[in-house]
Design a protein around this motif. Structure first.
Motif, PDB file in Angstrom:
ATOM      1  N   GLU A 142     -14.109   8.611  -5.941  1.00  0.00           N
ATOM      2  CA  GLU A 142     -13.804  10.037  -6.054  1.00  0.00           C
ATOM      3  C   GLU A 142     -12.304  10.275  -6.145  1.00  0.00           C
ATOM      4  O   GLU A 142     -11.836  11.124  -6.883  1.00  0.00           O
ATOM      5  CB  GLU A 142     -14.393  10.788  -4.853  1.00  0.00           C
ATOM      6  N   GLN A 143     -11.554   9.469  -5.361  1.00  0.00           N
ATOM      7  CA  GLN A 143     -10.102   9.640  -5.363  1.00  0.00           C
ATOM      8  C   GLN A 143      -9.507   9.327  -6.738  1.00  0.00           C
ATOM      9  O   GLN A 143      -8.667  10.059  -7.237  1.00  0.00           O
ATOM     10  CB  GLN A 143      -9.499   8.704  -4.308  1.00  0.00           C
ATOM     11  N   GLY A 191      -7.472   1.953   1.494  1.00  0.00           N
ATOM     12  CA  GLY A 191      -7.188   2.401   0.136  1.00  0.00           C
ATOM     13  C   GLY A 191      -7.121   3.901  -0.023  1.00  0.00           C
ATOM     14  O   GLY A 191      -6.609   4.384  -1.019  1.00  0.00           O
ATOM     15  N   PHE A 192      -7.640   4.683   0.927  1.00  0.00           N
ATOM     16  CA  PHE A 192      -7.638   6.129   0.730  1.00  0.00           C
ATOM     17  C   PHE A 192      -6.217   6.673   0.838  1.00  0.00           C
ATOM     18  O   PHE A 192      -5.435   6.240   1.668  1.00  0.00           O
ATOM     19  CB  PHE A 192      -8.545   6.820   1.762  1.00  0.00           C
ATOM     20  N   ASP A 193      -5.930   7.654  -0.018  1.00  0.00           N
ATOM     21  CA  ASP A 193      -4.571   8.199  -0.068  1.00  0.00           C
ATOM     22  C   ASP A 193      -4.385   9.298   0.976  1.00  0.00           C
ATOM     23  O   ASP A 193      -4.438  10.479   0.665  1.00  0.00           O
ATOM     24  CB  ASP A 193      -4.291   8.721  -1.488  1.00  0.00           C
ATOM     25  N   PHE A 194      -4.171   8.912   2.214  1.00  0.00           N
ATOM     26  CA  PHE A 194      -3.895   9.893   3.268  1.00  0.00           C
ATOM     27  C   PHE A 194      -2.488  10.437   3.058  1.00  0.00           C
ATOM     28  O   PHE A 194      -1.568   9.687   2.755  1.00  0.00           O
ATOM     29  CB  PHE A 194      -3.970   9.236   4.648  1.00  0.00           C
ATOM     30  N   LYS A 195      -2.340  11.739   3.255  1.00  0.00           N
ATOM     31  CA  LYS A 195      -1.019  12.347   3.023  1.00  0.00           C
ATOM     32  C   LYS A 195      -0.310  12.607   4.351  1.00  0.00           C
ATOM     33  O   LYS A 195      -0.911  13.113   5.289  1.00  0.00           O
ATOM     34  CB  LYS A 195      -1.171  13.698   2.295  1.00  0.00           C
ATOM     35  N   LYS A 196       0.959  12.267   4.361  1.00  0.00           N
ATOM     36  CA  LYS A 196       1.868  12.626   5.455  1.00  0.00           C
ATOM     37  C   LYS A 196       1.394  12.207   6.843  1.00  0.00           C
ATOM     38  O   LYS A 196       1.501  12.966   7.800  1.00  0.00           O
ATOM     39  CB  LYS A 196       2.153  14.135   5.428  1.00  0.00           C
ATOM     40  N   THR A 230       0.837  -1.189   0.000  1.00  0.00           N
ATOM     41  CA  THR A 230       0.000   0.000   0.000  1.00  0.00           C
ATOM     42  C   THR A 230       0.881   1.252   0.000  1.00  0.00           C
ATOM     43  O   THR A 230       1.938   1.255   0.621  1.00  0.00           O
ATOM     44  CB  THR A 230      -0.886   0.033   1.254  1.00  0.00           C
ATOM     45  N   GLY A 231       0.435   2.248  -0.720  1.00  0.00           N
ATOM     46  CA  GLY A 231       1.162   3.522  -0.743  1.00  0.00           C
ATOM     47  C   GLY A 231       2.360   3.532  -1.675  1.00  0.00           C
ATOM     48  O   GLY A 231       3.177   4.446  -1.637  1.00  0.00           O
TER      49      GLY A 231
END
Ligand SMILES: Nc1ncnc2c1ncn2[C@@H]1O[C@H](COP(=O)(O)OP(=O)(O)OP(=O)(O)O)[C@@H](O)[C@H]1O
Length: 613
Positions: free
Chosen positions: A103-104, A415-420, A54-55
């Motif tokens: 949406e992402q 799966g959500f693209d969390f930042k930092k 992931t990521g």
């Protein structure tokens, strides 16, 4: 890595220049390891099986070749072939497990097609919009790529609104492992059996399962397997676990946060909704702000929360990661609870009414007490009115919770693209290994450093060992290593000495957060966010690409906060060094106060304030 390739850059990949410029605009210097592997095969039109942690940048590894393929076909040619007999025949479809991911992906397509905006159009279809409106939208806007969850797409296919047999050129199934764990197998099978099977196929996943292997055999033809050995990321992610009791979880989290030993931004996972609010209220008592993200909140609110968290407007997010089956149980139990309470209330009301009637009767029997009777009646009427009002309010609240339908397409944590995100805390241990892998994948993304801390109780010891074993095995088997120390989780001892002095005040606070308080807080939050959601909707209409920073992390019970709890006296630290900055605010405030009173005294003293001009 199953196929040797020479390292490529975006420029030398053979991709359309506009896509290369978009990658540069995003600040991407080189393709990530998985993109290095997949780009050449994808651009050459091969079917791909993409497997990587992931990521690691999997989304662009299939989106870039898909967009490149789109750009090779003329817009007019594409558009004319997509509407036949008032049915929609998309060029490409992308399947993901949740609406947040729909949406992402749409957003990422927008970013990657930044320099060819008018030439590429992707649209996500979600369950909120009525089928006929969706049909009109598809037929009038003619998107090249449709992004959907399997359920929604299967439904539109069954209604013959979307047809995949004739025109479909590319299909990607992203987060395939989650698609299966979310129970979409039936819908997925319907889609696959009713689609053009000679299209280019991408099967993308972070973990492996037997279902994926079966799907691989079913849809992929002579695929290029892109499997990644991530030696570099070994150094980036540290996983730790601590054995604690249920109440000590709160204590430990508080101490770690208060002493600055837990780096924020932090994402805290709990397994149920009421607990998430209990944790929020607990932190709030110590003036630590946090935001709860759950599937009861309106969609606009959730989007705004996620966006603002990614922008760094909140430091702590509490997220719920519950099973689909469990969700339904909670809704039922909540409704049941409320019903039981209402029945009880009805009984007490009947009882009190009977008592009142009895009293009235007695009153009526006594002579010359008409006045008294009148006042009693009046009082009773007032009581009745109050009671009715209370009951109506309760009923409204109950209806609010029951009508706030939980969103089944929600799965923000996965799966959500969390930042930092610096730290992921498993406040509650996940029930399955796959869930653990997806949770830890929210940190240490795109080459950044991250820490995972898991709390587990004595009863969960076996689950913890199982997770540790499976994580090691999974990553070794698939030649993906994600952590140092042979991929294993580091077990830390419970820091009893450090936390024991805080236990008394923590237990006091915890005891004050009752079930009813939690329920009230939950209702208050839903009400507040429904209003927020309306504000957000009207804002989006005016500025569709903007997301205003509404404060979603406001305290739910501000009058319950005891400011003294934010101050940590020295004795709490016993022989330990007092961490820097803990008392700073208090001291500064004190100094400011001193100066003010000094000035005031001076002003009030005529001998000192007297001046001769
Ligand atoms: N070549 C690149 N260089 C730098 N950053 C990148 C690159 N490609 C993608 N990223 C960034 O890496 C982050 C993770 O990417 P992405 O969401 O595609 O990962 P993923 O492997 O699909 O993760 P998950 O399995 O959790 O969905 C994103 O923020 C993305 O913008």
């Amino acid at each position: 890595m199953t196929e040797e390739t020479t390292p490529i850059t975006f420029e030398t990949s053979g991709m359309d220049n506009r896509l290369v410029s978009a990658c540069n605009r995003l600040g991407w210097k080189f393709p990530t390891a998985i993109q290095q592997l997949s780009l050449s095969g994808g651009l050459a039109g091969k079917d791909l099986l993409i497997r990587s942690r992931t990521g690691s940048g999997k989304s662009a590894s299939y989106l870039l070749p898909i967009l490149n393929r789109l750009l090779k076909t003329k817009v007019s040619q594409r558009k004319s072939s997509q509407i036949i007999n008032n049915q929609f025949h998309p060029f490409g479809i992308i399947l993901v497990p949740t609406r947040e991911l729909c949406e992402q992906v749409e957003k990422q397509i927008e970013e990657l097609s930044y320099f060819c905006k008018n030439l590429v159009f992707a649209l996500h279809i979600i369950a909120d919009i009525p089928i006929q409106t969706q049909k009109t939208r598809l037929i009038s806007q003619i998107p090249d790529i449709v992004i959907s969850t399997p359920t929604r797409l299967a439904l539109l296919m069954k209604q013959k609104i979307i047809v995949l047999k004739e025109n479909l050129q590319v299909c990607a199934i992203d987060e395939a492992d989650l698609i299966f764990t979310f129970g979409y197998s039936e819908d997925l099978n319907h889609i696959v059996t009713h689609m053009n099977r000679i299209c280019q196929f991408y099967l993308v996943s972070a973990t492996l399962s037997t279902e994926i292997e079966e799907m691989e055999k079913l849809v992929l033809q002579n695929p290029l397997i892109c499997n990644i050995k991530e030696t570099e990321s070994n150094k980036l992610l540290t996983q730790m676990a601590i054995k604690v009791t249920e109440d000590d979880k709160f204590l430990l989290l508080y101490v770690l946060l208060r002493l600055g030993q837990l780096q924020t931004k932090a994402l805290i996972f709990v397994n149920d909704l009421n607990k998430s609010y209990r944790l929020k209220l607990f932190l709030e008592r110590f003036s630590i702000s946090s935001v709860v993200l759950n599937n009861e909140l309106p969609q606009n609110t959730r989007n705004s929360i996620l966006e603002n968290f990614n922008r760094g407007n909140f430091d702590i997010m509490i997220a719920i990661d519950e099973n689909i089956e469990k969700k339904n149980k909670i809704i039922k139990s909540l409704g049941g609870d409320e019903k039981k309470k209402d029945n009880k209330k009805n009984k007490t009301k009947k009882k009190s009414k009977k008592e009142k009637e009895k009293n009235n009767k007695n009153d009526g029997d006594s002579d010359g007490e008409e006045d008294n009777n009148l006042t009693n009646e009046k009082q009773n009427e007032e009581l009745d009115e109050k009671f009715l009002k209370k009951k109506q309010k309760k009923k409204k609240d109950q209806e609010l919770i029951q009508n706030t339908k939980k969103d089944e397409e929600f799965g923000v944590v996965r799966g959500f693209d969390f930042k930092k995100i610096k730290t992921v805390v498993n406040f509650d241990i996940p029930k399955e290994t796959t869930s653990y892998i997806h949770r830890i994948g929210r940190t240490s993304r795109a080459g950044e450093v991250g820490t995972v801390l898991t709390f587990y109780t004595l009863d969960e010891q076996d689950t913890m060992i199982e997770i540790n074993k499976k994580v090691q095995k999974e990553f070794q088997q698939k030649t993906m290593q994600i952590v140092p120390n042979n991929n294993s989780i580091i077990y830390l001892p419970f820091p009893e000495k450090k936390v024991s002095t805080f236990r008394y005040r923590i237990n006091n606070v915890l005891n004050s957060i009752t079930k009813n308080l939690v329920k009230d807080a939950r209702i208050k939050e839903i009400k507040r966010e429904i209003i927020n959601s309306k504000k957000l909707q009207s804002h989006f209409k005016k500025a569709p690409n903007d997301l205003i920073a509404l404060r979603h992390d406001l305290h739910l019970q501000p009058n319950q906060i005891n400011k003294n709890l934010t101050f940590l006296p020295n004795y709490l630290f016993q022989n330990q060094k007092v961490p820097e900055g803990v008392h700073e605010r208090k001291r500064k405030k004190k100094n400011r106060k001193k100066k003010k009173t000094h000035k005031k005294r001076r002003r009030n003293n005529p001998l000192k304030s007297f001046r001769v001009d």
